[in-house]
Design an enzyme around this catalytic site. Structure first.
Site: not given
Ligand code: GAR
Length: 203
Positions: A65, A93, A109, A141-142, A145
């Site tokens: 990782r 990350l 998110h 951050d670490a 979300d």
């Molecule tokens: C978005 O709704 C984003 O917020 C979510 O994935 C989708 C990507 O859409 N991300 C997460 O759930 C991260 N935990 P996209 O590929 O069409 O931009």
């Protein structure tokens, strides 16, 4: 204008919105590279069609990782961005990445954080039975979300929603919010005071 690298794993509808916005020089931000953990991510095709360079950094190609994380940080660095936008990047990350890019990475998110963090924000909100959910743009951050919130928008849950339908409605609002935040951060900077973040006078 502010150099932006987008991290993604999926469709890239958020990337598409950023690419549409950056066509206007007054926007203040420009997507100069897209980095993905998945070679088949749809967002990579959108980037290439727009003439934006892409790099794939696959976890499977690294011993552990930390090595992947370091390679990801390096791949981003090639583009010399001042802002990194995680838009549907479905991996955490880690420390080596944040040691280099921390404070300059924002994430979008599909829920109103701190509710429903993680990979299934839409599904979890629906299962909980909330009547209002939405989207959040925050600094990474670490934690998962957990970083300081920059902006949020609310979306009402309808009785007949399923995960796909609700996520589609959230994404419509989400890409507008992300485009707005990235442009304003690029033009005005961010100021961070503990968990309180505001756009403006941050350089
Ligand atoms: C978005 O709704 C984003 O917020 C979510 O994935 C989708 C990507 O859409 N991300 C997460 O759930 C991260 N935990 P996209 O590929 O069409 O931009």
């Amino acid at each position: 204008s502010t150099r932006v690298v987008v991290l993604l794993s999926g469709t890239g509808s958020n990337l598409a919105a950023l690419l549409a916005a950056h066509a206007d020089p007054a926007y203040g931000a420009r997507v100069v590279g897209v980095v993905s953990d998945k070679p088949d991510a749809g967002g990579l095709v959108l980037a290439r069609e727009a003439g934006v360079a892409t790099v794939v950094v696959r976890p499977g190609d690294f011993d552990d990782r930390a090595a992947w994380d370091a390679a990801l940080a390096e791949a981003v660095g090639v583009f010399r961005p001042s802002l990194v936008v995680s838009a549907g990047f479905m991996r955490l990350l880690g420390a080596p990445f944040l040691a280099r890019w921390g404070g300059r990475v924002i994430n979008t998110h599909p829920a109103l954080l701190p509710s429903f963090p993680g990979a299934h924000g839409v599904r979890d909100a629906l299962a909980h039975g909330v009547k209002v959910t939405g989207c959040t743009v925050h600094l990474i951050d670490a934690g998962v979300d957990t970083g300081p919130i920059i902006a949020q928008r609310a979306v009402e849950v309808r009785d007949d929603d399923d995960e796909a339908r609700l996520h589609e409605r959230i994404k419509t609002v989400e890409r507008e919010l992300l485009v707005d935040v990235v442009g304003r951060v690029a033009r005005e900077g961010l100021s961070v005071d503990g968990r309180r973040v505001r756009i403006g006078s941050g350089g």
